[in-house]
Design a protein around this motif. Structure first.
Motif, PDB file in Angstrom:
ATOM      1  N   ILE A  29     -34.898  25.221   0.485  1.00  0.00           N
ATOM      2  CA  ILE A  29     -34.400  25.760  -0.792  1.00  0.00           C
ATOM      3  C   ILE A  29     -33.139  24.982  -1.145  1.00  0.00           C
ATOM      4  CG2 ILE A  29     -35.356  28.068  -0.372  1.00  0.00           C
ATOM      5  CD1 ILE A  29     -32.431  28.984   0.222  1.00  0.00           C
ATOM      6  N   CYS A  30     -32.567  25.292  -2.271  1.00  0.00           N
ATOM      7  CA  CYS A  30     -31.346  24.627  -2.727  1.00  0.00           C
ATOM      8  C   CYS A  30     -30.277  24.646  -1.634  1.00  0.00           C
ATOM      9  CB  CYS A  30     -30.829  25.316  -3.989  1.00  0.00           C
ATOM     10  SG  CYS A  30     -29.330  24.562  -4.663  1.00  0.00           S
ATOM     11  N   THR A  34     -28.912  29.537  -2.706  1.00  0.00           N
ATOM     12  CA  THR A  34     -29.477  30.541  -3.601  1.00  0.00           C
ATOM     13  C   THR A  34     -30.839  30.079  -4.121  1.00  0.00           C
ATOM     14  OG1 THR A  34     -28.435  29.625  -5.582  1.00  0.00           O
ATOM     15  CG2 THR A  34     -27.184  31.280  -4.368  1.00  0.00           C
ATOM     16  N   ILE A  35     -31.586  31.035  -4.625  1.00  0.00           N
ATOM     17  CA  ILE A  35     -32.865  30.737  -5.266  1.00  0.00           C
ATOM     18  C   ILE A  35     -32.786  31.286  -6.681  1.00  0.00           C
ATOM     19  CG2 ILE A  35     -35.344  31.204  -5.298  1.00  0.00           C
ATOM     20  CD1 ILE A  35     -35.200  31.502  -2.233  1.00  0.00           C
ATOM     21  N   LYS A  36     -32.948  30.400  -7.646  1.00  0.00           N
ATOM     22  CA  LYS A  36     -32.933  30.809  -9.050  1.00  0.00           C
ATOM     23  C   LYS A  36     -34.341  30.661  -9.619  1.00  0.00           C
ATOM     24  CE  LYS A  36     -28.236  29.145  -9.839  1.00  0.00           C
ATOM     25  NZ  LYS A  36     -27.431  28.149 -10.579  1.00  0.00           N
ATOM     26  N   THR A  39     -33.346  27.179 -13.773  1.00  0.00           N
ATOM     27  CA  THR A  39     -32.080  26.478 -13.844  1.00  0.00           C
ATOM     28  C   THR A  39     -32.095  25.602 -15.093  1.00  0.00           C
ATOM     29  OG1 THR A  39     -30.550  24.993 -12.715  1.00  0.00           O
ATOM     30  CG2 THR A  39     -32.851  24.699 -12.213  1.00  0.00           C
ATOM     31  N   GLN A  49     -34.197  22.013  -7.460  1.00  0.00           N
ATOM     32  CA  GLN A  49     -34.027  22.722  -6.197  1.00  0.00           C
ATOM     33  C   GLN A  49     -34.494  24.167  -6.289  1.00  0.00           C
ATOM     34  OE1 GLN A  49     -32.667  20.946  -3.413  1.00  0.00           O
ATOM     35  NE2 GLN A  49     -33.105  19.337  -4.885  1.00  0.00           N
ATOM     36  N   HIS A  50     -34.721  24.642  -7.493  1.00  0.00           N
ATOM     37  CA  HIS A  50     -35.067  26.041  -7.708  1.00  0.00           C
ATOM     38  C   HIS A  50     -36.521  26.172  -8.167  1.00  0.00           C
ATOM     39  CE1 HIS A  50     -30.947  27.244  -6.995  1.00  0.00           C
ATOM     40  NE2 HIS A  50     -30.571  26.210  -7.724  1.00  0.00           N
ATOM     41  N   ASN A 122     -39.129  23.993  -4.845  1.00  0.00           N
ATOM     42  CA  ASN A 122     -39.384  23.416  -6.157  1.00  0.00           C
ATOM     43  C   ASN A 122     -40.707  22.657  -6.171  1.00  0.00           C
ATOM     44  OD1 ASN A 122     -38.932  20.787  -8.071  1.00  0.00           O
ATOM     45  ND2 ASN A 122     -38.090  22.671  -8.969  1.00  0.00           N
TER      46      ASN A 122
END
Length: 184
Positions: A29-30, A34-36, A39, A49-50, A122
């Motif tokens: 993950i990023c 965090t996971i969005k 973005t 990255q999300h 991603n």
């Protein structure tokens, strides 16, 4: 091939792709931790990255294009098999896109100077969004898919000065004028 087997093979291809990407050293993950879901900023380190970003539109268009291509080439095969073929192609692209040769190419030929590659999250999301595009093209009239593809290209061009067409152009045959324009 049964629907259950098709789904199992599709899921297996996603898992295999994730394992390959992780073995290549891609981050899960990023790096921000965090996971969005979305973005919107395309020119900072957390992009790609999300789950979704402006380049998600390109992956949906991949699905449109793969549906059309495999309808032409594999018309006599069930749609599930064509979707599996699309997953294989998209997964291969995700692996290649995250290899040093393509990451370096993005850095030297495009405005993505700080691009470090995608997170595994991603990349998996890109494959799923490609499948969304594939499904949409399967279910909708051709003209609707074409119009939506054009709208996606124009929207991305307007918002981030990049889209699938320019991305391919700049990877294959970089044009300084385009790069300057994209840089603002």
């Amino acid at each position: 091939m049964s629907r259950r087997l098709t789904w199992a093979l599709g899921f297996g291809l996603l898992v295999l792709t994730a394992v390959i990407l992780l073995s290549m050293g891609r981050i899960p993950i990023c790096a921000c931790g965090t996971i969005k879901l979305w973005t919107p900023v395309w020119d900072e380190a957390g992009n790609s990255q999300h789950i979704a970003d402006w380049y998600t539109l390109s992956h949906i268009i991949h699905g449109f294009l793969f549906y059309g291509l495999f309808w032409l080439l594999l018309r006599n095969r069930p749609v599930g098999e064509r979707a599996l073929t699309a997953i294989i192609v998209e997964a291969a692209w995700e692996i290649l896109e995250n290899s040093p040769i393509i990451i370096d190419r993005y850095r030297e030929a495009t405005i993505a100077v700080g691009y470090t590659g995608d997170s595994v999250l991603n990349s998996m999301s890109d494959i799923v969004f490609m499948l969304v595009g594939f499904w949409f093209a399967w279910k909708m009239p051709l003209w609707v898919t074409v119009v939506l593809g054009i709208l996606f290209e124009l929207l991305a061009l307007y918002v981030i000065r990049d889209n699938l067409t320019l991305n391919v152009l700049m990877l294959v045959y970089p044009v300084d004028a385009v790069r300057q324009w994209q840089g603002g």
